[in-house]
Design an enzyme around this catalytic site. Structure first.
Site, mmCIF file in Angstrom:
data_model
loop_
_atom_site.group_PDB
_atom_site.id
_atom_site.type_symbol
_atom_site.label_atom_id
_atom_site.label_comp_id
_atom_site.label_asym_id
_atom_site.label_seq_id
_atom_site.Cartn_x
_atom_site.Cartn_y
_atom_site.Cartn_z
ATOM 1 N N GLU A 196 85.481 72.399 -48.856
ATOM 2 C CA GLU A 196 84.381 71.829 -49.612
ATOM 3 C C GLU A 196 83.913 72.831 -50.677
ATOM 4 O O GLU A 196 83.697 74.004 -50.366
ATOM 5 C CB GLU A 196 83.242 71.537 -48.624
ATOM 6 N N CYS A 254 35.757 68.995 -61.050
ATOM 7 C CA CYS A 254 34.450 69.389 -61.595
ATOM 8 C C CYS A 254 34.035 68.573 -62.815
ATOM 9 O O CYS A 254 32.912 68.708 -63.283
ATOM 10 C CB CYS A 254 34.448 70.875 -61.933
ATOM 11 N N SER A 292 88.434 60.125 -44.735
ATOM 12 C CA SER A 292 87.007 60.355 -44.522
ATOM 13 C C SER A 292 86.746 60.449 -43.022
ATOM 14 O O SER A 292 87.689 60.471 -42.234
ATOM 15 C CB SER A 292 86.196 59.253 -45.177
ATOM 16 N N LEU A 293 85.490 60.521 -42.642
ATOM 17 C CA LEU A 293 85.134 60.727 -41.230
ATOM 18 C C LEU A 293 84.231 59.605 -40.757
ATOM 19 O O LEU A 293 83.418 59.081 -41.523
ATOM 20 C CB LEU A 293 84.373 62.050 -41.073
ATOM 21 N N ASP A 300 77.610 69.878 -47.591
ATOM 22 C CA ASP A 300 77.262 68.822 -48.531
ATOM 23 C C ASP A 300 77.705 69.217 -49.938
ATOM 24 O O ASP A 300 76.920 69.694 -50.748
ATOM 25 C CB ASP A 300 75.745 68.580 -48.473
ATOM 26 N N CYS A 318 34.635 75.708 -61.755
ATOM 27 C CA CYS A 318 35.262 74.585 -61.060
ATOM 28 C C CYS A 318 35.457 74.991 -59.602
ATOM 29 O O CYS A 318 36.036 76.035 -59.324
ATOM 30 C CB CYS A 318 36.599 74.271 -61.714
ATOM 31 N N ARG A 337 89.231 64.844 -54.366
ATOM 32 C CA ARG A 337 89.688 63.871 -53.381
ATOM 33 C C ARG A 337 90.100 62.554 -54.053
ATOM 34 O O ARG A 337 91.067 61.915 -53.647
ATOM 35 C CB ARG A 337 88.550 63.628 -52.392
ATOM 36 N N LYS A 377 85.873 68.264 -34.043
ATOM 37 C CA LYS A 377 87.281 67.884 -34.018
ATOM 38 C C LYS A 377 87.834 68.236 -32.651
ATOM 39 O O LYS A 377 87.550 69.340 -32.146
ATOM 40 C CB LYS A 377 88.062 68.633 -35.100
ATOM 41 N N CYS A 392 38.587 66.952 -65.459
ATOM 42 C CA CYS A 392 39.051 67.567 -64.208
ATOM 43 C C CYS A 392 38.547 66.740 -63.018
ATOM 44 O O CYS A 392 37.340 66.496 -62.918
ATOM 45 C CB CYS A 392 38.525 69.001 -64.112
ATOM 46 N N LYS A 434 75.619 63.209 -38.117
ATOM 47 C CA LYS A 434 74.750 63.476 -39.268
ATOM 48 C C LYS A 434 73.375 63.989 -38.851
ATOM 49 O O LYS A 434 72.875 63.689 -37.771
ATOM 50 C CB LYS A 434 74.590 62.203 -40.108
ATOM 51 N N GLU A 494 81.766 72.521 -36.487
ATOM 52 C CA GLU A 494 81.504 73.209 -37.764
ATOM 53 C C GLU A 494 80.400 72.476 -38.509
ATOM 54 O O GLU A 494 80.231 71.271 -38.307
ATOM 55 C CB GLU A 494 82.748 73.058 -38.651
ATOM 56 N N LYS A 511 78.814 70.303 -41.393
ATOM 57 C CA LYS A 511 79.335 69.381 -42.412
ATOM 58 C C LYS A 511 78.682 69.769 -43.723
ATOM 59 O O LYS A 511 77.468 69.640 -43.892
ATOM 60 C CB LYS A 511 79.002 67.932 -42.063
ATOM 61 N N TYR A 563 87.890 73.894 -44.287
ATOM 62 C CA TYR A 563 87.753 73.330 -42.945
ATOM 63 C C TYR A 563 89.078 72.806 -42.397
ATOM 64 O O TYR A 563 89.101 72.149 -41.369
ATOM 65 C CB TYR A 563 86.686 72.244 -42.903
ATOM 66 N N TYR A 613 83.292 97.833 -58.580
ATOM 67 C CA TYR A 613 84.184 96.692 -58.821
ATOM 68 C C TYR A 613 84.331 96.483 -60.338
ATOM 69 O O TYR A 613 85.434 96.356 -60.864
ATOM 70 C CB TYR A 613 83.625 95.432 -58.149
ATOM 71 N N ASP A 614 83.191 96.464 -61.015
ATOM 72 C CA ASP A 614 83.195 96.225 -62.468
ATOM 73 C C ASP A 614 84.017 97.283 -63.203
ATOM 74 O O ASP A 614 84.736 96.984 -64.150
ATOM 75 C CB ASP A 614 81.764 96.221 -63.025
HETATM 76 S S1 IVH Z 1 87.068 67.485 -41.922
HETATM 77 C C1 IVH Z 1 89.974 63.760 -42.000
HETATM 78 N N1 IVH Z 1 85.155 69.210 -41.895
HETATM 79 O O1 IVH Z 1 83.161 65.286 -45.289
HETATM 80 C C2 IVH Z 1 88.808 64.269 -42.721
HETATM 81 N N2 IVH Z 1 85.095 67.506 -43.536
HETATM 82 O O2 IVH Z 1 83.076 62.463 -44.649
HETATM 83 C C3 IVH Z 1 88.784 65.745 -42.652
HETATM 84 N N3 IVH Z 1 83.213 67.652 -45.071
HETATM 85 O O3 IVH Z 1 85.728 64.352 -47.414
HETATM 86 C C4 IVH Z 1 87.507 66.272 -43.048
HETATM 87 N N4 IVH Z 1 82.331 69.452 -44.207
HETATM 88 O O4 IVH Z 1 84.634 66.570 -47.908
HETATM 89 C C5 IVH Z 1 85.658 68.124 -42.495
HETATM 90 N N5 IVH Z 1 83.538 70.854 -41.788
HETATM 91 C C6 IVH Z 1 84.037 69.759 -42.378
HETATM 92 C C7 IVH Z 1 83.430 69.152 -43.486
HETATM 93 C C8 IVH Z 1 83.982 68.016 -44.039
HETATM 94 C C9 IVH Z 1 82.228 68.539 -45.149
HETATM 95 C C10 IVH Z 1 83.384 66.488 -45.964
HETATM 96 C C11 IVH Z 1 84.770 66.370 -46.522
HETATM 97 C C12 IVH Z 1 85.200 64.947 -46.288
HETATM 98 C C13 IVH Z 1 83.937 64.281 -45.896
HETATM 99 C C14 IVH Z 1 84.229 63.173 -44.931
#
Ligand code: IVH
Length: 629
Positions: A170, A408, A79-80, A114, A429, A133, A287, A405, A311, A110, A112, A222, A33-34
């Site tokens: 992510e 000892c 958000s979720l 971090d 010791c 975001r 989902k 220590c 979670k 899937e 989640k 995702y 590759y390099d």
């Molecule tokens: S779906 C409508 N899928 O979680 C929201 N989010 O708490 C669609 N995240 O801001 C998000 N893994 O950054 C989705 N497999 C995943 C995820 C994921 C991490 C994060 C995402 C979102 C946050 C919401």
């Protein structure tokens, strides 16, 4: 011709990149590759007019920004909703079934991840913009930083992508990269990140993309935002599959669950796998798999009704440091351990957390009675990550390194510039007994054949030996009591002990296990002093006359011999019959000033013997190759 060459190189590099980062299945070595990459670079340098923005050579190189521009997302980034138990998961499913008037729903599951959410805008297949975001409607334009992330393609694969599409996912920092980056930052006295998520966020919000390029960032998609004129498939799983075909990295752990019980099993399975993954996840996202049902369910406030984040137990919690103890390790290193108000972290009750060493305590400014964030990730020992300063009480106490220590009672040495403090008593010791006796018996020391590590540990454990001198009080009867020890082996060990009594001064010095006195230094000391008594009474200034001996080592040596119990040990060893011939410094030293490294198998002599012969001729023998070799 040149144009075709360039196009062919880019095509190959794209393909290899795809195999490496997206499929996780490289077909050529990095060197290939390099080589192609450099070839392309050279051609582009000669023909700058042929450079395109999505060429693999163009990931890094943008100029630093003064600030990030604001970007409006075409479709809001939501958000979720969270669930923390299977019960909450079943409630979620029940609500969905009721709304859809169906008995059962299939879900796409899937991990989640971090990290932090990113929106990638591809126009005509080319990555034109990447945004954080932000508040969900407007984020920051971090395009030039995102371009440096190898697992985000600069253009899509194939030819069936829409004119415009928002791809979401992510940005994460894999653990291996995170740990290496933090370790390096630590040695350079630079900022250390508390966790991979902060590290990913901090790295993406650098104004200079050259800094981001050095950070080990990665990406998983995702889903999508605005689909442009892309005609959506029937299900979430097909949508994700399509992203994969366009060369977008998707999680290999995606799974279609037929019902909610299947989802719960997936969650439990993934929780078990969590510690083995090279990136952090904080739960599972479900989902509704059918996209028409997703539409029908719609949204509440800022979150979709069709999705749920289930979670995992958190890996970071807050608690209070009640006291701090110091543990002495097998090498004499003192490790401060915070005794905590018990707290459940990642599903396990944590009462103790490591503070690593005094430097770390200073850096994090941890005090007794402080409220701290404790982290327990995977199989790693829980650690105090940071202090919640706003909660510091008035009676918070600074943590002091003990002078003696705790095991000892010997003096504790903490050299300036060294992170680790140690018990000055290397040999006696109790915390270090087994390690020091193993060292004493090792090949370069008194070379007691047959006295293996396990046996030493057992003998120490049973209090049969406490010091190396006790080895010479062993009897065949005592040895024969040990597990898996036959009469013959016991006899052999007794024989080896007897033979070890005749040694050399430098081996004896080395065997004592004085900190930072290796075989080379031991030899230099033996040659310089030629007499153990003289060495034992030498002051630090005199010791520094010896080649290889600097301020710290001289201090270690002087300290060692000053201790009453070390003097008693040496006496006991000599009484047991350990002796050596007077050292005569060889005058014929044709190899002096030269360094040798021995590898492989030698004919007719062991490596140890070869080393001794080389040293006798004045050579230095080192473990690894350096510029001096
Ligand atoms: S779906 C409508 N899928 O979680 C929201 N989010 O708490 C669609 N995240 O801001 C998000 N893994 O950054 C989705 N497999 C995943 C995820 C994921 C991490 C994060 C995402 C979102 C946050 C919401």
């Amino acid at each position: 011709m040149i144009k075709e060459n360039i196009a062919a190189l880019r095509k190959m590099l794209d393909e290899y990149n795809y195999q490496y980062y997206i499929l996780d299945n490289p077909s050529v070595p990095d060197s290939e590759y390099d080589r192609l990459f450099r070839e392309l670079q050279a051609l582009e340098q000669q023909h700058p007019e042929l450079i395109t923005k999505d060429s693999p050579t163009q990931r890094i190189g943008a100029a630093p920004l003064n600030e990030f521009q604001e970007v409006e997302h075409k479709q809001a980034m939501l958000s979720l909703d969270n669930a923390f138990s299977d019960e909450e998961l079943f409630v979620f499913n029940k609500r969905i079934c009721e709304r859809l008037h169906v008995e059962q729903v299939s879900y796409f599951c899937e991990p989640k991840l971090d990290g932090l959410a990113i929106n990638l805008l591809y126009e005509n297949g080319i990555l034109v913009q990447a945004a954080t975001r932000g508040d969900g409607f407007k984020g920051e334009d971090v395009t030039q930083n995102v371009r440096t992330i190898s697992s985000i393609p600069l253009h899509l694969r194939g030819n069936d992508y829409p004119n415009s599409i928002e791809i979401r996912g992510e940005v994460i920092m894999p653990l291996k990269g995170f740990n290496a980056m933090n370790a390096k930052a630590h040695t350079l006295d630079e900022k250390v990140f508390a966790n991979p998520r902060n590290a990913a966020a901090g790295s993406l919000r650098q104004l200079d993309p050259k800094i981001t390029a050095q950070r080990p960032l990665a990406f998983f998609s995702y889903g999508i935002g605005d689909p442009g004129e892309y005609v959506l498939p029937n299900t979430q799983s097909e949508l994700i599959e399509q992203l994969g075909k366009w060369g977008i990295r998707i999680s290999p752990l995606g799974y279609v669950a037929n019902n909610i019980e299947d989802c719960a099993r997936y969650h439990a399975d993934l929780l078990r796998k969590r510690a083995q993954l090279d990136y952090e996840i904080d739960g599972v996202v479900y989902k509704v798999n059918r996209l028409d049902w997703q539409q029908q369910l719609g949204f509440v406030a800022r979150a979709p009704r069709f999705a749920l984040a289930h979670k995992f137990p958190a890996q970071e919690e807050m608690t209070i440091v009640e006291s701090v103890d110091f543990q002495v390790g097998r090498t004499g290193a003192l490790t401060p351990v915070a005794r905590l108000k018990p707290v459940v972290v990642g599903g396990v009750t944590v009462r103790n957390a490591t503070l690593h060493n005094m430097d770390e305590i200073e850096r994090k400014d941890v005090r007794i009675h402080d409220t701290v964030i404790v982290r327990r990730a995977g199989d790693v020992i829980p650690e105090v990550v940071s202090v919640v300063l706003s909660k510091r009480p008035e009676h918070a106490e600074k943590i002091k390194l003990p002078k003696k220590c705790p095991v000892c009672g010997a003096e504790v040495l903490h050299h300036p510039g060294e992170a680790v403090a140690r018990c000055a008593d290397g040999l006696l010791c109790p915390a270090q007994r087994a390690a020091s006796i193993k060292h004493f018996a090792s090949k370069s020391a008194l070379d007691i054949e047959g006295l293996g590590e396990k046996l030493v540990e057992q003998l120490v454990e049973l209090d049969i030996i406490k010091t190396p001198a006790d080895l010479y009080n062993l009897t065949i009867e005592k040895l024969a009591q040990m597990p898996r020890m036959g009469q013959k082996s016991a006899e052999n060990i007794m024989q080896a002990l007897e033979s070890s009594k005749k040694t050399t001064l430098h081996k004896f010095i080395y065997a004592l296990g004085i900190r930072e006195v290796g075989t080379q230094t031991a030899l230099a000391l033996a040659e310089y002093f030629q007499d153990l008594n003289k060495l034992m009474h030498a002051d630090e200034e005199t010791l520094q006359q010896v080649s290889d001996v600097g301020v710290v080592v001289a201090n270690n040596i002087a300290h060692f011999f000053k201790m009453q119990r070390h003097q008693a040990l040496i006496q006991a060893l000599q009484t047991a019959g350990i002796h050596w011939d007077v050292v005569k410094k060889s005058t014929h030293q044709p190899l002096s000033g030269k360094t040798f490294v021995l590898t492989g198998t030698l004919i007719n002599l062991t490596r140890e013997e070869a080393k001794e012969r080389l040293q006798a001729l004045g050579a230095k023998v080192s473990e690894s190759v350096s510029s001096k070799t």
